[in-house]
Motif scaffolding. Structure first.
Motif, PDB file in Angstrom:
ATOM      1  N   SER A 126      -0.590   5.633   7.458  1.00 28.09           N
ATOM      2  CA  SER A 126       0.459   5.865   6.463  1.00 28.09           C
ATOM      3  C   SER A 126      -0.033   6.798   5.364  1.00 28.09           C
ATOM      4  CB  SER A 126       0.930   4.537   5.856  1.00 28.09           C
ATOM      5  OG  SER A 126      -0.132   3.867   5.192  1.00 28.09           O
ATOM      6  N   ALA A 127      -1.334   6.722   5.035  1.00 24.01           N
ATOM      7  CA  ALA A 127      -1.902   7.621   4.024  1.00 24.01           C
ATOM      8  C   ALA A 127      -1.878   9.066   4.511  1.00 24.01           C
ATOM      9  CB  ALA A 127      -3.329   7.197   3.682  1.00 24.01           C
ATOM     10  N   ILE A 128      -2.219   9.262   5.785  1.00 25.07           N
ATOM     11  CA  ILE A 128      -2.179  10.615   6.346  1.00 25.07           C
ATOM     12  C   ILE A 128      -0.755  11.150   6.332  1.00 25.07           C
ATOM     13  CG2 ILE A 128      -2.519  11.959   8.453  1.00 25.07           C
ATOM     14  CD1 ILE A 128      -4.842  10.041   9.118  1.00 25.07           C
ATOM     15  N   MET A 129       0.179  10.313   6.707  1.00 27.27           N
ATOM     16  CA  MET A 129       1.581  10.713   6.739  1.00 27.27           C
ATOM     17  C   MET A 129       2.098  11.025   5.334  1.00 27.27           C
ATOM     18  SD  MET A 129       4.744   8.520   8.309  1.00 27.27           S
ATOM     19  CE  MET A 129       4.417   7.156   7.160  1.00 27.27           C
ATOM     20  N   ASP A 140       9.799   6.080   6.408  1.00 29.59           N
ATOM     21  CA  ASP A 140       8.794   6.410   7.437  1.00 29.59           C
ATOM     22  C   ASP A 140       7.700   5.350   7.487  1.00 29.59           C
ATOM     23  OD1 ASP A 140      10.205   8.666   8.018  1.00 29.59           O
ATOM     24  OD2 ASP A 140       8.862  10.051   6.967  1.00 29.59           O
ATOM     25  N   ALA A 141       7.276   4.883   6.309  1.00 31.73           N
ATOM     26  CA  ALA A 141       6.246   3.843   6.273  1.00 31.73           C
ATOM     27  C   ALA A 141       6.759   2.553   6.905  1.00 31.73           C
ATOM     28  CB  ALA A 141       5.808   3.586   4.829  1.00 31.73           C
ATOM     29  N   LEU A 201       0.834  -1.201   0.000  1.00 32.39           N
ATOM     30  CA  LEU A 201       0.000   0.000   0.000  1.00 32.39           C
ATOM     31  C   LEU A 201       0.871   1.255   0.000  1.00 32.39           C
ATOM     32  CD1 LEU A 201      -2.557  -1.189   2.715  1.00 32.39           C
ATOM     33  CD2 LEU A 201      -2.792  -1.355   0.225  1.00 32.39           C
ATOM     34  N   SER A 202       1.973   1.196   0.740  1.00 30.27           N
ATOM     35  CA  SER A 202       2.900   2.327   0.778  1.00 30.27           C
ATOM     36  C   SER A 202       3.644   2.468  -0.542  1.00 30.27           C
ATOM     37  CB  SER A 202       3.902   2.146   1.918  1.00 30.27           C
ATOM     38  OG  SER A 202       3.233   2.089   3.167  1.00 30.27           O
TER      39      SER A 202
END
Length: 263
Positions: A167-170, A134-135, A71-72
């Motif tokens: 992770s999407a928000i980040m 980060d992810a 996803l990332s």
């Protein structure tokens, strides 16, 4: 399309974004579809290279039992996407001039890219590495060493949903910064209508000056590319279409004097 202004005053005029409406986004996507249909084999052949790379990466993630990281990777594709645009731009320009492009035009696009474009591409690659790092850290905290392959990923468990959401928000912050910087700077630099700094400034000005329309384009672009990166065969079609559409939207945002829009 490589129009270089003669004076600083002319340069400032050409870098003033034109008014945009949602109809311009729709029309740009329509142009992208038509250009893809004009050269489907060449378009898919170039996109197939990245589909193959994606398949190898997904296989490695499944083997390591860290499938949620896919996803990332799908989201991170948006960060490195601008690196690919030079090849698609060269092909699209041939079509706009009524000529039949070939594979050598893709390579020629990368050869034509000025140094400033490669600097922006390097920044894209750097942000991608930051995003994946980060992810990975977030994955370690939220999922840990629990093995999750693609078969289990399809069950849509709570732990996977939470990881995807955070992770999407980040990643959204990095994606927005990159979009504002790259949306128009790379085509402006590619056409030698701007240098690195002036191209980035013009791109940011255009994004914030037409914020509503540009956010609609950004959401459409991210939704299509991320979904296609997860369902990789779709990328054969959507990657060229959206690349050609972005070229058309650029010409609508920063028109070239005396140039006709793609029909």
């Amino acid at each position: 399309m490589n129009t270089t202004p003669d004076t600083p005053a002319q340069n400032a005029a050409t870098l003033r974004p034109a008014p945009l409406a949602l109809s311009d986004v729709v029309a740009s996507v329509a142009v992208g579809v038509r250009q893809f249909r004009a050269i489907p084999v060449l378009s898919m052949a170039f996109a197939a290279l990245f589909v193959a790379i994606g398949l190898l990466l997904f296989a490695a993630l499944n083997h390591a039992a860290v499938a949620p990281m896919s996803l990332s990777l799908a989201g991170g594709f948006l960060l490195v996407g601008p690196i690919l645009l030079a090849g698609f731009f060269s092909v699209a320009d041939k079509l706009r001039h009524g000529r039949r492009p070939h594979f050598g035009d893709i390579l020629d696009g990368f050869r034509r890219m000025p140094r400033g474009g490669w600097v922006v591409s390097f920044v894209c690659g750097l942000l991608f590495l930051i995003w994946i790092t980060d992810a990975g850290i977030l994955y370690g905290f939220m999922v840990g060493r629990e093995p999750i392959g693609f078969a289990r990923l399809l069950r849509i468990e709570r732990i996977v949903v939470d990881f995807a959401a955070y992770s999407a928000i980040m990643g959204a912050v990095l994606a927005f910064i990159l979009f504002a910087v790259c949306a128009f700077s790379i085509p402006l630099i590619f056409d030698r209508r701007a240098q690195l700094v002036s191209g980035v400034v013009a791109s940011v000005r255009a994004v914030f000056g037409r914020f509503g329309v540009m956010m609609c384009w950004a959401l459409l672009l991210s939704a299509v590319i991320m979904a296609s990166a997860l369902l990789l065969p779709l990328l054969l079609f959507t990657l060229p279409v959206m690349a050609y559409a972005s070229r058309e939207l650029y010409f609508r945002t920063f028109p070239v004097a005396g140039a006709d829009r793609a029909s």
